[in-house]
Scaffold this motif. Structure first.
Motif, PDB file in Angstrom:
ATOM      1  N   LYS A 114       0.858  -1.190   0.000  1.00 43.79           N
ATOM      2  CA  LYS A 114       0.000   0.000   0.000  1.00 43.79           C
ATOM      3  C   LYS A 114       0.890   1.235   0.000  1.00 43.79           C
ATOM      4  CE  LYS A 114      -4.138   1.679   2.360  1.00 43.79           C
ATOM      5  NZ  LYS A 114      -4.969   1.560   3.570  1.00 43.79           N
ATOM      6  N   ARG A 117       4.507   0.579   0.414  1.00 44.60           N
ATOM      7  CA  ARG A 117       5.023  -0.115   1.599  1.00 44.60           C
ATOM      8  C   ARG A 117       4.291  -1.433   1.809  1.00 44.60           C
ATOM      9  NH1 ARG A 117       7.822   3.139   5.301  1.00 44.60           N
ATOM     10  NH2 ARG A 117       6.899   2.269   7.180  1.00 44.60           N
ATOM     11  N   THR A 119       2.327  -3.556   3.978  1.00 45.49           N
ATOM     12  CA  THR A 119       1.546  -3.281   5.196  1.00 45.49           C
ATOM     13  C   THR A 119       1.120  -4.575   5.895  1.00 45.49           C
ATOM     14  OG1 THR A 119      -0.459  -3.145   3.859  1.00 45.49           O
ATOM     15  CG2 THR A 119       0.663  -1.069   4.366  1.00 45.49           C
ATOM     16  N   ASP A 120       1.120  -5.696   5.176  1.00 47.95           N
ATOM     17  CA  ASP A 120       0.780  -6.982   5.803  1.00 47.95           C
ATOM     18  C   ASP A 120       1.598  -8.068   5.109  1.00 47.95           C
ATOM     19  OD1 ASP A 120      -0.258  -9.370   6.707  1.00 47.95           O
ATOM     20  OD2 ASP A 120      -2.355  -8.745   6.562  1.00 47.95           O
ATOM     21  N   PRO A 182       4.624  -2.359   8.997  1.00 47.44           N
ATOM     22  CA  PRO A 182       4.867  -1.855   7.637  1.00 47.44           C
ATOM     23  C   PRO A 182       6.346  -1.550   7.397  1.00 47.44           C
ATOM     24  CG  PRO A 182       3.954  -0.113   9.014  1.00 47.44           C
ATOM     25  CD  PRO A 182       4.006  -1.343   9.868  1.00 47.44           C
TER      26      PRO A 182
END
Lengths: 400, 400
Positions: A114, A117, A119-120, A182
């Motif tokens: 996202k 980056r 993020t998960d 992140p």
């Protein structure tokens, strides 16, 4: 430990037959005063133990808990500190991928990207079905990068395995995975100059995959880690002049056996199936590795009683083996997996060796404390191979 | 033996606590049919042994009698054949000199010089008081040679210890001591080119000292031997990610502990004091080395009965340790010192390891012959560290 080349010089091909039985994770710890082996009712194994020499092995060294890769290599006669099997390769063997000597393997995650980056790192643990769909998509859209073929195998949830197959690849790469989120994505970097071209291919693949997945949510990126080249290991035929065969139900152990040049037989599903395979293929080989998985599985689950039951199930199949009249029988484990620990452990492995020429122990039970008092002493697992070869009269005299 | 860097990669910091008890010179030999351990009445230690794994260690190798330096290094997890502690350094640690990484240490004698020849290497064994006076004189008159500071510490009779403290010093020097008398004095010679400047400084100091002492009789010269630089040894924190502390009454053992980066605690005087120190500092460290000296001292004196009494004294303090509920307890020795031999010996060291996850021995007594039959087998002392770390669940799996 005698260097391999010395052993190779001593080995003679003979018709004698060796059976190495690896009861994965067999060694245990007391629960209500008795270990799994002590609690199991095994008349056949106990009778064999009375006629056998006993001892204990350390797969790597005292206090060190081994993974399945190095601990099996040791039992196959390979110094586990010298030969390394990288994470990616073990993973690929574990999911049953048929690796070639040209392959670099890695473990993969689908992840969420996202605003540039990660993020998960697990893309919300997407369902396994979605994983399969995405792997199929990537396989279709990016079958190769230049001359390098890409092989994908979906795993559970967000996990998959990838093979890069081509000439001159090198697995000495850093992870293309920030490990935390992140965080910015990180490219694979070459640890050595020879791996530079492979790093470029891997990073190009990651970029292509991100492009293909760009309109997907939440799995719109991939992370790769544990890069490893299929190791260049001399075969058991080269080292020990054996014609070895493997009987193992689980893919990882079949893969490990293939790695050292064993013929992988159709093992079936149950322990009884495995022994029937042994009987069926008996004439074709002089070394059999027979792997029993569920002693370890139940150990890892902390299921003491079921681990005991697997040992008893093994005992009931043992007469099939004895009827074949092998020259050498070895019963041991690759490492201990005490149910009370629910994990592999550092504890010494019980070791039993029977041959016509062994010095019988006369013990009443095959159990850790009898092995600890056994005449073979406590020794590195890698020496099991010379013991088996010696007892099979396959080793010439060292020196005049 | 697993290479240190491999162990370092496996170690994880955890809150679990390890206590290594070194009963110096504990291992013995029969006198009237029983060894010191067998003769000692130790209900607490025996109960612990029944719940522990037993074995025997060789500090260096079978048949080799170790000094305190290498035998302690081995127990601290350092290959005693790889890491060397020179004589001068061990002497300096033994007299409690606070060495720095810049120091070269040496052992010294006051001697008698007559007509340009050393006629007595011990200056007639001058009284210790005279020694102190001469060391004070030399310290006042020759505090430094150029930029190199000189630190003197008087010992007993004619003996003293000297530190040369400065940048770029090198301990690879031959002895400035003819070893026999009468003989010409000999200068220190550099064994390697890098030690040439240090040799010059040492020889200049000897010349200055001879000048200062010229009107004294019989101690009008000095001899220096056993030159050694403070060794560059990685700390236990670097190697094993431990926060270690040492509880030892005698300076040499405090110095050895400091050498491997342990925090040296105020131990008090008696065994009881040492255990009280352990209890007081319990929260601050995850590895404790507790040293009991007098088992060795009485062994060296040939005082069997007093050695037995020290073991019994230790046994009475043991409940203080057990009340702290350590995760791993190891009781062993650095080497054997049988009273009948009045000296360090090559005999294997009794070794006891307790953890929640050990395989209990069920023995009735902690004694040499039970250790010899123990499940840990006979192993190099340097492997004690991985055993302790493994049992403390501080080691990750080796390989996948």
């Amino acid at each position: 430990m005698v260097p391999e080349n010395v052993i190779t010089e001593l080995v003679q091909r003979t018709p004698s037959k060796i059976v190495l039985i690896v009861m994965d994770g067999l060694g245990g710890l007391p629960h209500n005063g008795r270990s799994e082996l002590a609690a199991a009712d095994c008349p056949c194994l106990d009778k064999l133990a009375a006629a056998s020499e006993l001892g204990q092995t350390d797969p790597i060294s005292r206090g060190i808990t081994p993974g399945s890769g190095p601990s099996h290599l040791a039992l196959f006669g390979y110094d586990p500190l010298k030969y390394e099997i990288g994470r990616g390769v073990l993973e690929a063997l574990g999911v049953g991928l048929d690796m070639t000597a040209r392959d670099v393997a890695a473990r993969g995650n689908f992840a969420t990207l996202k605003d540039g980056r990660i993020t998960d790192r697990r893309a919300g643990r997407i369902p396994t079905e979605k994983n399969k769909e995405l792997c199929a998509l990537l396989s279709k859209e990016i079958p190769r990068i230049g001359e390098v073929e890409i092989v994908l195998e979906p795993g559970k949830e967000h996990r998959f395995t990838v093979l890069f197959r081509g000439d001159g690849l090198d697995g000495r790469l850093s992870d293309a995975d920030p490990q935390i989120a992140p965080a910015e994505p990180v490219p694979a970097k070459a640890d050595v100059a020879e791996a530079k071209a492979t790093a470029d291919i891997v990073n190009k693949y990651i970029a292509e995959a991100t492009r293909v997945l760009s309109d997907r949510r939440p799995a719109n990126a991939i992370l790769l880690r544990g890069f490893a080249k299929y190791p260049d290991i001399p075969s058991m035929t080269d080292l020990f002049k054996l014609q070895p065969a493997a009987i193992a139900v689980y893919p990882m152990y079949r893969g490990l056996a293939k790695l050292v040049g064993m013929k992988v037989l159709d093992a079936g599903e149950t322990i009884e199936d495995e022994f029937n395979t042994l009987a069926r293929e008996w004439e074709k080989h002089d070394f059999f590795y027979l792997h029993v998985k569920k002693t370890d599985s139940y150990g890892e689950d902390g299921n003491f009683d079921q681990k005991v039951k697997v040992i008893e199930e093994f005992d009931r199949s043992l007469p099939t083996l004895l009827a074949l009249e092998p020259d050498v029988i070895c019963v041991t484990c690759d490492h201990s997996t005490p149910a009370v620990l629910k994990a592999h452990s550092w504890h010494a492995c019980p070791f039993l060796l029977w041959s016509k020429y062994c010095r019988p122990s006369g013990v009443r039970q095959f159990v850790e404390h009898e092995c600890a008092a056994g005449s073979l002493g406590r020794f590195p697992a890698v020496e099991a191979m010379t013991l088996m070869l010696g007892n099979a009269l396959k080793l010439a005299k060292y020196g005049a």
